[in-house]
Design a protein around this motif. Structure first.
Motif, PDB file in Angstrom:
ATOM      1  N   VAL A   1       0.837  -1.167  -0.065  1.00  0.00           N
ATOM      2  CA  VAL A   1      -0.110  -0.040  -0.102  1.00  0.00           C
ATOM      3  C   VAL A   1       0.792   1.276   0.045  1.00  0.00           C
ATOM      4  CG1 VAL A   1      -1.532   1.325   1.270  1.00  0.00           C
ATOM      5  CG2 VAL A   1      -1.859  -1.012   1.087  1.00  0.00           C
ATOM      6  N   ILE A   2       2.069   1.367   0.814  1.00  0.00           N
ATOM      7  CA  ILE A   2       2.724   2.553   0.788  1.00  0.00           C
ATOM      8  C   ILE A   2       3.607   2.697  -0.373  1.00  0.00           C
ATOM      9  CG2 ILE A   2       4.709   3.548   2.269  1.00  0.00           C
ATOM     10  CD1 ILE A   2       3.892   2.275   4.857  1.00  0.00           C
ATOM     11  N   THR A   3       4.207   1.548  -0.936  1.00  0.00           N
ATOM     12  CA  THR A   3       4.882   1.731  -2.334  1.00  0.00           C
ATOM     13  C   THR A   3       3.718   2.187  -3.364  1.00  0.00           C
ATOM     14  OG1 THR A   3       5.955  -0.337  -1.688  1.00  0.00           O
ATOM     15  CG2 THR A   3       6.083   0.444  -3.824  1.00  0.00           C
ATOM     16  N   GLY A   4       2.407   1.764  -3.272  1.00  0.00           N
ATOM     17  CA  GLY A   4       1.611   2.182  -4.321  1.00  0.00           C
ATOM     18  C   GLY A   4       1.166   3.634  -4.215  1.00  0.00           C
TER      19      GLY A   4
ATOM     20  N   ASP B   1       9.532   6.056 -14.065  1.00  0.00           N
ATOM     21  CA  ASP B   1      10.543   6.570 -13.131  1.00  0.00           C
ATOM     22  C   ASP B   1       9.724   6.325 -11.804  1.00  0.00           C
ATOM     23  OD1 ASP B   1      12.778   6.904 -14.285  1.00  0.00           O
ATOM     24  OD2 ASP B   1      12.768   8.960 -14.702  1.00  0.00           O
ATOM     25  N   ALA B   2       8.506   6.771 -11.937  1.00  0.00           N
ATOM     26  CA  ALA B   2       7.522   6.706 -10.521  1.00  0.00           C
ATOM     27  C   ALA B   2       7.476   5.604  -9.906  1.00  0.00           C
ATOM     28  CB  ALA B   2       6.062   7.415 -10.879  1.00  0.00           C
ATOM     29  N   ILE B   3       7.506   4.430 -10.589  1.00  0.00           N
ATOM     30  CA  ILE B   3       7.130   2.962 -10.184  1.00  0.00           C
ATOM     31  C   ILE B   3       8.550   2.602  -9.729  1.00  0.00           C
ATOM     32  CG2 ILE B   3       6.692   0.797 -10.641  1.00  0.00           C
ATOM     33  CD1 ILE B   3       4.652   1.537 -12.681  1.00  0.00           C
ATOM     34  N   GLY B   4       9.264   2.949 -10.595  1.00  0.00           N
ATOM     35  CA  GLY B   4      10.822   2.331  -9.997  1.00  0.00           C
ATOM     36  C   GLY B   4      11.375   3.060  -8.991  1.00  0.00           C
ATOM     37  N   HIS B   5      11.030   4.539  -8.756  1.00  0.00           N
ATOM     38  CA  HIS B   5      11.981   5.117  -7.503  1.00  0.00           C
ATOM     39  C   HIS B   5      10.785   4.892  -6.254  1.00  0.00           C
ATOM     40  CE1 HIS B   5      14.074   7.061 -10.665  1.00  0.00           C
ATOM     41  NE2 HIS B   5      14.867   7.526  -9.732  1.00  0.00           N
ATOM     42  N   SER B   6       9.538   4.439  -6.645  1.00  0.00           N
ATOM     43  CA  SER B   6       8.690   4.119  -5.388  1.00  0.00           C
ATOM     44  C   SER B   6       9.415   2.651  -4.745  1.00  0.00           C
ATOM     45  CB  SER B   6       7.120   3.955  -5.739  1.00  0.00           C
ATOM     46  OG  SER B   6       7.015   2.599  -6.379  1.00  0.00           O
ATOM     47  N   PHE B   7       9.828   1.966  -5.738  1.00  0.00           N
ATOM     48  CA  PHE B   7      10.590   0.546  -5.226  1.00  0.00           C
ATOM     49  C   PHE B   7      11.632   0.868  -4.295  1.00  0.00           C
ATOM     50  CE2 PHE B   7       9.284  -1.792  -9.196  1.00  0.00           C
ATOM     51  CZ  PHE B   7       7.915  -2.116  -8.598  1.00  0.00           C
ATOM     52  N   THR B   8      12.518   1.966  -4.632  1.00  0.00           N
ATOM     53  CA  THR B   8      13.633   2.162  -3.841  1.00  0.00           C
ATOM     54  C   THR B   8      13.504   3.271  -3.074  1.00  0.00           C
ATOM     55  OG1 THR B   8      14.523   3.881  -5.545  1.00  0.00           O
ATOM     56  CG2 THR B   8      15.098   1.447  -5.963  1.00  0.00           C
TER      57      THR B   8
ATOM     58  N   VAL C   1      10.762   3.307  -0.627  1.00  0.00           N
ATOM     59  CA  VAL C   1       9.864   2.751   0.408  1.00  0.00           C
ATOM     60  C   VAL C   1      10.926   1.566   0.976  1.00  0.00           C
ATOM     61  CG1 VAL C   1       8.074   1.345   1.136  1.00  0.00           C
ATOM     62  CG2 VAL C   1       7.739   3.219  -0.432  1.00  0.00           C
ATOM     63  N   SER C   2      11.739   1.229   0.113  1.00  0.00           N
ATOM     64  CA  SER C   2      12.613   0.098   0.763  1.00  0.00           C
ATOM     65  C   SER C   2      13.842   0.749   1.096  1.00  0.00           C
ATOM     66  CB  SER C   2      12.969  -0.725  -0.484  1.00  0.00           C
ATOM     67  OG  SER C   2      13.836  -0.339  -1.425  1.00  0.00           O
ATOM     68  N   THR C   3      14.012   2.156   1.153  1.00  0.00           N
ATOM     69  CA  THR C   3      15.258   2.853   1.728  1.00  0.00           C
ATOM     70  C   THR C   3      16.375   2.471   0.950  1.00  0.00           C
ATOM     71  OG1 THR C   3      15.708   1.763   3.483  1.00  0.00           O
ATOM     72  CG2 THR C   3      14.066   3.514   3.965  1.00  0.00           C
ATOM     73  N   GLY C   4      16.188   1.973  -0.332  1.00  0.00           N
ATOM     74  CA  GLY C   4      17.411   1.477  -1.101  1.00  0.00           C
ATOM     75  C   GLY C   4      18.200   2.433  -1.896  1.00  0.00           C
ATOM     76  N   GLY C   5      17.467   3.217  -2.531  1.00  0.00           N
ATOM     77  CA  GLY C   5      18.214   4.438  -3.092  1.00  0.00           C
ATOM     78  C   GLY C   5      18.610   4.418  -4.570  1.00  0.00           C
TER      79      GLY C   5
ATOM     80  N   PHE D   1       8.120   9.484   1.946  1.00  0.00           N
ATOM     81  CA  PHE D   1       8.190   8.188   1.981  1.00  0.00           C
ATOM     82  C   PHE D   1       9.353   7.350   2.289  1.00  0.00           C
ATOM     83  CE2 PHE D   1       4.418   9.237  -0.584  1.00  0.00           C
ATOM     84  CZ  PHE D   1       3.760   8.261  -0.298  1.00  0.00           C
ATOM     85  N   MET D   2      10.464   8.118   2.387  1.00  0.00           N
ATOM     86  CA  MET D   2      11.455   7.692   2.807  1.00  0.00           C
ATOM     87  C   MET D   2      11.609   7.485   4.588  1.00  0.00           C
ATOM     88  SD  MET D   2      14.871   9.299   1.262  1.00  0.00           S
ATOM     89  CE  MET D   2      14.509  11.165   1.413  1.00  0.00           C
ATOM     90  N   VAL D   3      10.890   8.558   5.040  1.00  0.00           N
ATOM     91  CA  VAL D   3      10.725   8.395   6.713  1.00  0.00           C
ATOM     92  C   VAL D   3       9.606   7.204   6.764  1.00  0.00           C
ATOM     93  CG1 VAL D   3       9.310   9.404   8.587  1.00  0.00           C
ATOM     94  CG2 VAL D   3      11.202  10.746   6.884  1.00  0.00           C
ATOM     95  N   LEU D   4       8.523   7.205   5.911  1.00  0.00           N
ATOM     96  CA  LEU D   4       7.724   5.938   6.178  1.00  0.00           C
ATOM     97  C   LEU D   4       8.239   4.710   6.092  1.00  0.00           C
ATOM     98  CD1 LEU D   4       4.372   7.115   4.517  1.00  0.00           C
ATOM     99  CD2 LEU D   4       4.734   7.151   6.896  1.00  0.00           C
TER     100      LEU D   4
END
Ligand code: K
Ligand code: K
Lengths: 484, 484
Positions: free
Chosen positions: A192-195, A210-217, A219-223, A246-249
């Protein structure tokens, strides 16, 4: 008792999952992106799929739910290694990097570190870019499950604390019922948060890709980004503020997200001692850093300085590692502050790395207690966290963890220097990998390719070590683990 | 209860002692060295002498033996500050440095740090040079008394452990009888070792002046020299080996020296877990460093490389800080290793600084215990040191100390960088001051004069903080200390 064949069977599950992911990306390449890299995914996927099924069904006399704690620890370390190698195959095929570098890139993705060997991202096949980002998303979920479901049972670094935090039946000490129970709601919250993140990015102006790809990284605090300029590419303060949120979440305990959702009450975030302290630390460090930067360069104006500073403080403290500007050009003291902020880390039970806010709180309270005891040697004191008294056992584990983090940092920095890196590069890379943060400084400021092969393996090891909270991995090197 | 007038009366004692020392050096200048600096000593000595006596006899209604633990802690911190300022007067008068720099130099001497603001030592008046070295010797003795007699009562950083180590009546919890009892034998041991050191130096080829002066700063692990080239001036491997022996002796628990003397048995050194581990660490670090250096420069030959390496490892681990060669020109990795070796430190109850070997042992055992508990969650384990079980309290204190040392290092490094120093200079200076070690690197490689005034006061504070084992000083900044 450690049953090698049971562990092989357990390992078949993440491998199977990896083959499904790679197969999907092969299909995506063929049907959607048409960037002709499908074979880099489908060939290894087919092999892994076959082997995994063979292991899973070949050793049926080892029932998975019978796994014990030692086997679970061995499984955790091996998973990151094996899945790291499997994940590397398409990376090596597509970018032509060496095996060593490919495994590093893959482990960096799966541990959500985000340190990279690559440059020229903007020109790479979209399937590959999204695959790399998706690995981080998967790794983030894996870690949340690991940290929320398994760590509290092991009491690594005092994480038995979290037991009372997690919803659902928690009296059960067997691993599997708890894991499947926990996995269920974590999945949902994470998704849900990623969405929400992806949709927000899209409406703020990113392309859907980019929106989908960056939402992956995020929420996972991947970067990982699809651009060499990272978040700076978009030149949008709005995107930075969405990213902050979303980084904080992603760096807040996912069990807490679930409680907030169940109770429909945002105030629970503030009532949670760890989350509250986390936000306070972010505010405090941002203030200090913004003052430092504003003093040096007043031209940009206060608002831009604060936006930039807040973004980088959050990026580093949540161990995401996105950049929005060339912070390597900031004064040295800000680099050092950012590097050490990475050690604070996010909340436990999140995708963030570092020592975790909860351990910082307990360490400070523990030191405060020692000071009180000096003044009143006969007084009876105790530490409370979130209203509950902290046992001696938890204090020992937490302080052991903190000392270990410092010692391992010194050790790895020295070892990396022996491979020929400068002190600043070695320290920053070690900190970036142990805290699964990502960005290096000095020679490693652009990417990690200047590392020698030895240095690269050392840093791959550091990422797994930090991701699995040191003890899970280190225990494997002690004879006591292997004795019957 | 804290009685300010009692503390003033207590402070009169070290001040009185300082005035006697300065008067003696005034006489030495006049009668022996004839270097015409007697007034720099005699004038402040006369003022201090008068004031001290006034305080000592003026407030007789505050009997000294009635001092309580909180007053003792306040006294300890203030002593280093006040005596630091008094000791600075002749330094400022003779070398014309600023007040800030003079106090730094004086505190550096009294804490046995040995960081210096001065260069051109070889041309300075001999009275001044010997005074500076004698301050270290005095500081070393003061610290041994503080650490052996007072710390175990406060249990700072787990030092209650040492209680069973010290000879003489130890059941008594009142400060004064213990202090006078302990002081007596510590004085003797300290004096005998210094005498042996001076005689050895003399027969190895030093002038009587250098032999006496360097015996002061070897046994106190202070590190001040009469030459800019430090021990390198003498170009004598024999002197380096003598120096090795006496630095190690200065860094071993003085209570252990006394036990060895009473029992007439050298084997006690090896039977002592801390001393034994200390020697093993020295051997291990020397081996690593010698291999590193030999690999880079094979021309010098193995024997000279080992002599040089061993000397610098001992110089840094015992927190003496002598140099025998330009180690700033060694590869960066050796500098970093030497800086961090300073954190290991010598044995507790010695003149050495750093975290102390005993705390390193307990930390490692504590982390080892956590690993054992992971594997056997229901096992009952405990840590032993020197055959005795370590209580939870001691473990908490030790781990709190270790974490505090790491945190304070990061904080002071960042603060020093804010004054404009480079990262390497800031980190090395912070480590050198906190561990009362001495030598800095980078801009501070020659001496500490590039520091700004703010930076200088910060480092003066760091030296006192490290010398008094952090907690003694920090406690003064907490309201709980001042509350009745
Ligand atoms: K990251
Ligand atoms: K020293």
């Amino acid at each position: 008792m450690i049953r090698p064949l049971l562990i092989l069977r357990l390992l078949a599950m993440p491998c199977l999952w990896m083959s499904v992911v790679q197969f999907t990306f092969g299909e995506l390449s063929f049907m959607w992106f048409k960037d002709e890299v499908q074979h880099a995914f489908i060939t290894p996927a087919a092999i892994t799929f076959t082997l995994s099924l063979a292991f899973l069904f070949g050793f049926k006399k080892y029932p998975l739910p019978s796994v014990n704690i030692r086997e679970a620890m061995l499984f955790a370390s091996l998973t990151w290694l094996i899945v790291g190698i499997l994940g590397a195959v398409p990376i090596i095929t597509i970018t032509q990097v060496s095996f060593t570098d490919g495994v590093f890139e893959s482990i960096s993705a799966l541990t959500t570190t985000g340190a990279t060997m690559l440059s020229g991202l903007d020109d790479m096949p979209p399937t590959f870019l999204m695959y790399r980002q998706f690995l981080q998303w998967m790794g983030g979920l894996g870690v949340v499950i690991f940290v929320v479901a398994i760590l509290p049972m092991l009491n690594i670094g005092g994480m038995r604390l979290l037991k009372a935090e997690t919803p659902g039946p928690i009296k059960d000490d067997k691993l599997s019922p708890r894991i499947s129970n926990t996995t269920h709601y974590l999945w949902m919250v994470y998704l849900v948060i990623t969405g929400l993140c992806a949709v927000s990015y899209y409406f703020a102006g990113m392309s859907a890709f980019d929106a989908i790809g960056h939402s992956f990284t995020t929420v996972s605090t991947g970067g990982f980004s699809t651009h060499d300029a990272s978040m700076g590419y978009f030149k949008s303060p709005l995107i930075l503020w969405i990213c902050n949120l979303f980084m904080v979440l992603g760096a807040v305990n996912f069990a807490l997200h679930y409680r907030v959702y169940i109770a429909r009450s945002m105030i629970l975030y503030w009532k949670d001692e760890e989350a509250r302290t986390f936000l306070k630390i972010i505010a405090f460090v941002t203030l200090i850093l913004a003052l430092l930067l504003f003093q040096i360069d007043t031209e940009k104006g206060l608002w831009i300085t604060i936006t930039q500073t807040l973004f980088h403080v959050i990026s580093f403290i949540t161990s995401t590692g996105y950049a929005a500007t060339d912070f390597g050009a900031w004064p040295a003291v800000t680099s050092i502050i950012l590097i050490f902020v990475g050690y604070i880390g996010g909340c436990a039970g999140s995708t963030a790395g570092g020592n975790k806010v909860i351990r910082n709180i307990i360490s400070f309270k523990s030191i405060g207690l020692e000071i009180k005891r000096l003044v009143r040697p006969n007084g009876v004191f105790s530490i409370k966290f979130q209203g509950r008294t902290i046992s001696d056992d938890v204090r020992h584990s937490v302080m052991g963890f903190m000392c270990l983090a410092a010692m391992v940092t010194v050790l790895f920095t020295v070892l990396l220097m022996m491979t020929g890196m400068s002190f600043m590069a070695s320290l920053s890379a070690t900190a970036a990998c142990l805290n699964v943060l990502g960005p290096g400084f000095a020679e490693l400021g652009n990417n990690f390719s200047p590392l020698s092969d030895t240095g690269t393996w050392l840093m791959s090891f550091a990422m797994v070590l930090g991701r699995l909270e040191y003890f899970t991995v280190l225990v494997l090197f002690f004879p006591v683990f292997w004795r019957h």
